[in-house]
Design an enzyme around this catalytic site. Sequence first.
Site, PDB file in Angstrom:
ATOM      1  N   ARG A 139      35.549  39.820  47.700  1.00 31.64           N
ATOM      2  CA  ARG A 139      36.786  39.671  46.900  1.00 31.64           C
ATOM      3  C   ARG A 139      37.699  40.834  47.268  1.00 31.64           C
ATOM      4  NH1 ARG A 139      38.791  41.693  41.965  1.00 31.64           N
ATOM      5  NH2 ARG A 139      40.170  40.238  40.886  1.00 31.64           N
ATOM      6  N   SER A 182      35.291  29.938  37.888  1.00 31.72           N
ATOM      7  CA  SER A 182      35.476  30.845  36.742  1.00 31.72           C
ATOM      8  C   SER A 182      35.890  30.057  35.511  1.00 31.72           C
ATOM      9  CB  SER A 182      36.612  31.830  37.015  1.00 31.72           C
ATOM     10  OG  SER A 182      36.445  32.445  38.231  1.00 31.72           O
ATOM     11  N   LYS A 241      40.256  44.279  36.681  1.00 36.91           N
ATOM     12  CA  LYS A 241      41.136  43.126  36.859  1.00 36.91           C
ATOM     13  C   LYS A 241      41.952  42.933  35.590  1.00 36.91           C
ATOM     14  CE  LYS A 241      40.577  38.128  36.935  1.00 36.91           C
ATOM     15  NZ  LYS A 241      39.702  37.000  37.231  1.00 36.91           N
TER      16      LYS A 241
HETATM   17  C1  LIG Z   1      31.268  35.462  39.792  1.00 40.19           C
HETATM   18  C2  LIG Z   1      32.735  35.476  39.537  1.00 40.19           C
HETATM   19  N1  LIG Z   1      33.182  35.077  38.353  1.00 40.19           N
HETATM   20  C3  LIG Z   1      34.512  35.085  38.103  1.00 40.19           C
HETATM   21  C4  LIG Z   1      35.406  35.497  39.063  1.00 40.19           C
HETATM   22  C5  LIG Z   1      36.897  35.476  38.825  1.00 40.19           C
HETATM   23  O1  LIG Z   1      37.530  34.517  39.681  1.00 40.19           O
HETATM   24  P1  LIG Z   1      39.095  34.154  39.457  1.00 40.19           P
HETATM   25  O2  LIG Z   1      39.266  33.701  38.058  1.00 40.19           O
HETATM   26  O3  LIG Z   1      39.507  33.211  40.519  1.00 40.19           O
HETATM   27  O4  LIG Z   1      39.820  35.539  39.629  1.00 40.19           O
HETATM   28  P2  LIG Z   1      39.867  36.420  40.951  1.00 40.19           P
HETATM   29  O5  LIG Z   1      38.497  36.978  41.182  1.00 40.19           O
HETATM   30  O6  LIG Z   1      40.276  35.530  42.073  1.00 40.19           O
HETATM   31  O7  LIG Z   1      40.860  37.489  40.649  1.00 40.19           O
HETATM   32  C6  LIG Z   1      34.885  35.907  40.293  1.00 40.19           C
HETATM   33  N2  LIG Z   1      35.695  36.331  41.287  1.00 40.19           N
HETATM   34  N3  LIG Z   1      33.552  35.891  40.513  1.00 40.19           N
HETATM   35  C1  3NM Z   2      36.641  39.777  39.252  1.00 33.85           C
HETATM   36  C2  3NM Z   2      36.570  39.651  37.786  1.00 33.85           C
HETATM   37  N1  3NM Z   2      36.670  38.434  37.162  1.00 33.85           N
HETATM   38  C3  3NM Z   2      36.618  38.548  35.834  1.00 33.85           C
HETATM   39  C4  3NM Z   2      36.726  37.406  34.918  1.00 33.85           C
HETATM   40  O1  3NM Z   2      36.716  37.619  33.700  1.00 33.85           O
HETATM   41  O2  3NM Z   2      36.821  36.293  35.414  1.00 33.85           O
HETATM   42  S1  3NM Z   2      36.419  40.143  35.310  1.00 33.85           S
HETATM   43  C5  3NM Z   2      36.417  40.694  36.897  1.00 33.85           C
HETATM   44  C6  3NM Z   2      36.267  42.143  37.253  1.00 33.85           C
HETATM   45  C7  3NM Z   2      34.845  42.630  37.076  1.00 33.85           C
HETATM   46  O3  3NM Z   2      34.810  43.971  37.452  1.00 33.85           O
HETATM   47  P1  3NM Z   2      33.844  45.008  36.773  1.00 33.85           P
HETATM   48  O4  3NM Z   2      32.459  44.571  37.029  1.00 33.85           O
HETATM   49  O5  3NM Z   2      34.178  46.306  37.488  1.00 33.85           O
HETATM   50  O6  3NM Z   2      34.195  45.070  35.318  1.00 33.85           O
END
Ligand SMILES: Cc1ncc(COP(=O)(O)OP(=O)(O)O)c(N)n1
Ligand code: 3NM
Length: 214
Positions: free
Chosen positions: A39, A108, A137
């Site tokens: 990502r 997601s 995020k």
């Molecule tokens: C395992 C996992 N879960 C949720 C996310 C979030 O995906 P998304 O909602 O498309 O947001 P971005 O990651 O693209 O910013 C994820 N990446 N992985």
């Molecule tokens: C990539 C991403 N997706 C989210 C969601 O809620 O869908 S939260 C998130 C960031 C997770 O980072 P950390 O483990 O450092 O908190």
Amino acid sequence: MNIPMRTYLVTQGDRSRGRGTGSIVRAAIEGGVDIVQMREKHTSARERYELGKELRALTREADIPFVVNDRVDIAAAVDADGVHLGDDDLPVSVARDHLGEEAIIGRSVSTPEAASEAERAGADYLGVGAVFATDTKDVNEGEAEIGTETIAEIAETVDIPIVGIGGINADNATEVVNAGAAGVAVVTTITDADDPAAATQQLRQAVENGRTTV
Ligand SMILES: Cc1ncc(COP(=O)(O)OP(=O)(O)O)c(N)n1
Ligand SMILES: Cc1nc(C(=O)O)sc1CCOP(=O)(O)O
Ligand SMILES: [Mg+2]
């Protein structure tokens, strides 16, 4: 489809203290990570392609699945095992048409309704979050800090595995798994750790503790 995902690393180069994402993934593999997602939001397609090839080689050597965030084209180009899709990405059905029946397609969600819809659309697993507060995020209001109660509701609603994501670390991972998640997905708990291999091991242990206490 049986996807190993007790500990799920989501990479983010700009949260890795200047260490290369390849070195973070190598350390996570040493620590026993089950699956890796590339990502890298603010990089070009060419950069994602080059990094994707590197991570594909590392994960193939370790015999663990490799998934690309957002981009079906890059997943195909680097021969990834699959893709992770959100609300702004291509629909699951379109990704399935392009990547095939064997591909791992994650989606997601943050509500039981969205979880059912994603399962019907053919997702293989769900990423559910943000479980706890995160500054990695910008999460939409209503999708922030959904808590382990929502993990439990979604786990009851669908038959496909779910992983919790958002603010998860070795201190709260057991709670997420006890609520019904098959595993936990993390960025900074591994990428921003002093010792990413040790951090992965600790996370893995916390997940295992959950399994034995359920
Ligand atoms: C395992 C996992 N879960 C949720 C996310 C979030 O995906 P998304 O909602 O498309 O947001 P971005 O990651 O693209 O910013 C994820 N990446 N992985
Ligand atoms: C990539 C991403 N997706 C989210 C969601 O809620 O869908 S939260 C998130 C960031 C997770 O980072 P950390 O483990 O450092 O908190
Ligand atoms: Mg996305």
